[in-house]
Design a protein around this motif. Structure first.
Motif, PDB file in Angstrom:
ATOM      1  N   ILE A  75       0.822  -1.180  -0.057  1.00  0.00           N
ATOM      2  CA  ILE A  75       0.125   0.096  -0.007  1.00  0.00           C
ATOM      3  C   ILE A  75       1.013   1.339   0.075  1.00  0.00           C
ATOM      4  O   ILE A  75       1.981   1.389   0.896  1.00  0.00           O
ATOM      5  CB  ILE A  75      -1.004   0.160   1.267  1.00  0.00           C
ATOM      6  CG1 ILE A  75      -1.833  -1.024   1.257  1.00  0.00           C
ATOM      7  CG2 ILE A  75      -1.840   1.139   1.236  1.00  0.00           C
ATOM      8  CD1 ILE A  75      -2.461  -1.502   2.584  1.00  0.00           C
ATOM      9  N   ASP A  76       0.480   2.241  -0.723  1.00  0.00           N
ATOM     10  CA  ASP A  76       1.105   3.459  -0.849  1.00  0.00           C
ATOM     11  C   ASP A  76       0.212   4.576  -1.527  1.00  0.00           C
ATOM     12  O   ASP A  76      -0.794   4.323  -2.071  1.00  0.00           O
ATOM     13  CB  ASP A  76       2.470   3.196  -1.851  1.00  0.00           C
ATOM     14  CG  ASP A  76       3.672   4.476  -1.642  1.00  0.00           C
ATOM     15  OD1 ASP A  76       3.512   5.135  -0.813  1.00  0.00           O
ATOM     16  OD2 ASP A  76       4.570   4.446  -2.374  1.00  0.00           O
ATOM     17  N   ALA A  77       0.815   5.698  -1.778  1.00  0.00           N
ATOM     18  CA  ALA A  77       0.182   6.923  -2.203  1.00  0.00           C
ATOM     19  C   ALA A  77       0.881   7.180  -3.352  1.00  0.00           C
ATOM     20  O   ALA A  77       2.110   6.855  -3.746  1.00  0.00           O
ATOM     21  CB  ALA A  77       0.132   8.061  -1.294  1.00  0.00           C
ATOM     22  N   GLY A  78       0.101   7.749  -4.428  1.00  0.00           N
ATOM     23  CA  GLY A  78       0.654   8.113  -5.513  1.00  0.00           C
ATOM     24  C   GLY A  78       0.151   9.407  -6.320  1.00  0.00           C
ATOM     25  O   GLY A  78      -0.902   9.682  -6.063  1.00  0.00           O
ATOM     26  N   THR A  79       0.956  10.157  -6.888  1.00  0.00           N
ATOM     27  CA  THR A  79       0.669  11.434  -7.541  1.00  0.00           C
ATOM     28  C   THR A  79      -0.308  11.077  -9.028  1.00  0.00           C
ATOM     29  O   THR A  79      -1.226  11.702  -9.161  1.00  0.00           O
ATOM     30  CB  THR A  79       1.433  12.237  -7.902  1.00  0.00           C
ATOM     31  OG1 THR A  79       2.606  11.570  -8.676  1.00  0.00           O
ATOM     32  CG2 THR A  79       1.993  12.960  -6.567  1.00  0.00           C
ATOM     33  N   GLY A  80       0.242  10.121  -9.729  1.00  0.00           N
ATOM     34  CA  GLY A  80      -0.346   9.897 -11.176  1.00  0.00           C
ATOM     35  C   GLY A  80      -1.249   8.854 -10.808  1.00  0.00           C
ATOM     36  O   GLY A  80      -1.825   8.338 -12.193  1.00  0.00           O
ATOM     37  N   THR A  81      -1.698   8.286  -9.759  1.00  0.00           N
ATOM     38  CA  THR A  81      -2.631   7.127  -9.715  1.00  0.00           C
ATOM     39  C   THR A  81      -4.194   7.873 -10.008  1.00  0.00           C
ATOM     40  O   THR A  81      -4.589   8.879  -9.697  1.00  0.00           O
ATOM     41  CB  THR A  81      -2.884   6.803  -8.335  1.00  0.00           C
ATOM     42  OG1 THR A  81      -1.441   6.469  -7.877  1.00  0.00           O
ATOM     43  CG2 THR A  81      -3.758   5.595  -8.124  1.00  0.00           C
ATOM     44  N   PRO A  82      -4.845   6.878 -10.628  1.00  0.00           N
ATOM     45  CA  PRO A  82      -6.068   7.227 -10.905  1.00  0.00           C
ATOM     46  C   PRO A  82      -7.053   7.308  -9.501  1.00  0.00           C
ATOM     47  O   PRO A  82      -6.772   6.558  -8.705  1.00  0.00           O
ATOM     48  CB  PRO A  82      -6.941   6.124 -11.681  1.00  0.00           C
ATOM     49  CG  PRO A  82      -5.827   5.327 -12.249  1.00  0.00           C
ATOM     50  CD  PRO A  82      -4.650   5.579 -11.361  1.00  0.00           C
ATOM     51  N   ALA A  98       1.385 -11.118  -5.351  1.00  0.00           N
ATOM     52  CA  ALA A  98       1.433  -9.882  -4.577  1.00  0.00           C
ATOM     53  C   ALA A  98       0.723  -8.909  -5.479  1.00  0.00           C
ATOM     54  O   ALA A  98       0.534  -9.025  -6.651  1.00  0.00           O
ATOM     55  CB  ALA A  98       2.735  -9.520  -4.703  1.00  0.00           C
ATOM     56  N   PHE A  99       0.134  -8.023  -4.914  1.00  0.00           N
ATOM     57  CA  PHE A  99      -0.662  -6.799  -5.264  1.00  0.00           C
ATOM     58  C   PHE A  99      -0.343  -5.562  -4.832  1.00  0.00           C
ATOM     59  O   PHE A  99       0.233  -5.522  -3.631  1.00  0.00           O
ATOM     60  CB  PHE A  99      -2.256  -7.148  -4.888  1.00  0.00           C
ATOM     61  CG  PHE A  99      -2.842  -8.353  -5.627  1.00  0.00           C
ATOM     62  CD1 PHE A  99      -3.508  -8.537  -6.744  1.00  0.00           C
ATOM     63  CD2 PHE A  99      -2.554  -9.617  -5.035  1.00  0.00           C
ATOM     64  CE1 PHE A  99      -4.244  -9.608  -7.142  1.00  0.00           C
ATOM     65  CE2 PHE A  99      -2.984 -10.858  -5.581  1.00  0.00           C
ATOM     66  CZ  PHE A  99      -3.720 -10.625  -6.559  1.00  0.00           C
ATOM     67  N   VAL A 100      -0.702  -4.482  -5.314  1.00  0.00           N
ATOM     68  CA  VAL A 100      -0.333  -3.219  -4.975  1.00  0.00           C
ATOM     69  C   VAL A 100      -1.786  -2.204  -4.869  1.00  0.00           C
ATOM     70  O   VAL A 100      -2.598  -2.514  -5.810  1.00  0.00           O
ATOM     71  CB  VAL A 100       0.357  -2.433  -5.977  1.00  0.00           C
ATOM     72  CG1 VAL A 100       0.662  -0.982  -5.721  1.00  0.00           C
ATOM     73  CG2 VAL A 100       1.858  -3.163  -6.116  1.00  0.00           C
ATOM     74  N   LEU A 101      -2.162  -1.743  -3.835  1.00  0.00           N
ATOM     75  CA  LEU A 101      -3.078  -0.780  -3.562  1.00  0.00           C
ATOM     76  C   LEU A 101      -2.523   0.397  -3.807  1.00  0.00           C
ATOM     77  O   LEU A 101      -1.913   1.061  -2.575  1.00  0.00           O
ATOM     78  CB  LEU A 101      -3.982  -0.881  -2.449  1.00  0.00           C
ATOM     79  CG  LEU A 101      -4.857   0.078  -2.069  1.00  0.00           C
ATOM     80  CD1 LEU A 101      -5.997  -0.227  -3.058  1.00  0.00           C
ATOM     81  CD2 LEU A 101      -5.657  -0.288  -0.731  1.00  0.00           C
ATOM     82  N   CYS A 102      -2.610   1.624  -4.650  1.00  0.00           N
ATOM     83  CA  CYS A 102      -1.988   2.678  -4.702  1.00  0.00           C
ATOM     84  C   CYS A 102      -3.146   3.907  -4.431  1.00  0.00           C
ATOM     85  O   CYS A 102      -4.058   4.048  -5.411  1.00  0.00           O
ATOM     86  CB  CYS A 102      -1.275   2.987  -5.929  1.00  0.00           C
ATOM     87  SG  CYS A 102      -0.238   4.621  -6.003  1.00  0.00           S
ATOM     88  N   VAL A 103      -3.062   4.610  -3.585  1.00  0.00           N
ATOM     89  CA  VAL A 103      -4.015   5.525  -3.374  1.00  0.00           C
ATOM     90  C   VAL A 103      -3.903   6.878  -4.012  1.00  0.00           C
ATOM     91  O   VAL A 103      -2.713   7.218  -3.579  1.00  0.00           O
ATOM     92  CB  VAL A 103      -4.441   5.629  -1.908  1.00  0.00           C
ATOM     93  CG1 VAL A 103      -5.644   6.624  -1.760  1.00  0.00           C
ATOM     94  CG2 VAL A 103      -4.855   4.235  -1.252  1.00  0.00           C
ATOM     95  N   ARG A 104      -4.625   7.661  -4.471  1.00  0.00           N
ATOM     96  CA  ARG A 104      -4.234   8.778  -5.183  1.00  0.00           C
ATOM     97  C   ARG A 104      -4.145  10.055  -4.201  1.00  0.00           C
ATOM     98  O   ARG A 104      -4.995  10.303  -3.235  1.00  0.00           O
ATOM     99  CB  ARG A 104      -5.048   9.349  -6.304  1.00  0.00           C
ATOM    100  CG  ARG A 104      -4.763  10.633  -6.897  1.00  0.00           C
ATOM    101  CD  ARG A 104      -5.741  11.104  -7.726  1.00  0.00           C
ATOM    102  NE  ARG A 104      -5.370  12.345  -8.503  1.00  0.00           N
ATOM    103  CZ  ARG A 104      -4.863  12.560  -9.861  1.00  0.00           C
ATOM    104  NH1 ARG A 104      -4.728  11.356 -10.540  1.00  0.00           N
ATOM    105  NH2 ARG A 104      -4.555  13.781 -10.151  1.00  0.00           N
ATOM    106  N   GLY A 105      -2.956  10.603  -4.227  1.00  0.00           N
ATOM    107  CA  GLY A 105      -2.623  11.779  -3.161  1.00  0.00           C
ATOM    108  C   GLY A 105      -2.420  13.120  -4.403  1.00  0.00           C
ATOM    109  O   GLY A 105      -2.185  12.653  -5.379  1.00  0.00           O
TER     110      GLY A 105
END
Length: 164
Positions: free
Chosen positions: A59-66, A107-114
């Protein structure tokens, strides 16, 4: 099924707190079979935390994430880090494969838009909404920690946008 959940981010950098905030929420739930690992960034040592878990989530935050978040399956891939710090999930999985001489768990990635990652900033209103949607989705994942179920959830996200 046992799952290891990695949440990374810096709570002092605005929306980079999304990972740690999701981790705090998970800690309050104390779900059986869910092993939690929190850090500012992924490092090679985190490959050892995969041992004994048949499923992993990063799990992380991302700027270009939908918005509100992206959820995807990932796998090992070599990377060329400048140092041994700040690895991508794929690099951690590759380190596991290299040292264990076997494939890592699914493995999976959950990227939350910031939106804002400035030092000393609080969570943006957009990130607050995205965090709420990510909590609902994460709950659905952990209600059934199974790679096949998580793959179906990826397919459900391809339909109309998930809003919680």
């Amino acid at each position: 099924m046992s799952v290891v959940v990695f949440a990374v981010g810096n709570p002092s950098r605005g929306d980079d707190a999304l990972g740690p905030l999701l981790m705090a929420w998970l800690e309050l739930q104390a779900r059986p079979g869910v092993h939690l690992v929190s850090d500012f960034q992924l490092q090679i040592e985190h490959a050892l935390d995969l041992e004994g878990h048949p499923l992993a989530l990063f799990i992380d935050a991302g700027t270009g994430t939908p918005a509100p978040f992206d959820f995807r399956e990932t796998g090992p891939a070599p990377s060329r880090p400048v140092s041994s710090h700040a690895l991508a999930p794929e690099a951690v999985l590759q380190v596991y494969a290299d040292i264990q001489r076997r494939p890592p768990p699914p493995a999976f990635v959950l990227c939350v838009r910031g939106e804002g990652f400035g030092l000393g900033e609080g969570l943006s209103p957009e990130a607050e909404r995205n965090l709420a949607a990510a909590r609902v989705f994460l709950g659905r994942c952990l209600d059934q920690p199974d790679p096949a179920h998580w793959r179906r959830l990826i397919g459900s996200l391809a339909a109309p946008a998930f809003s919680g």
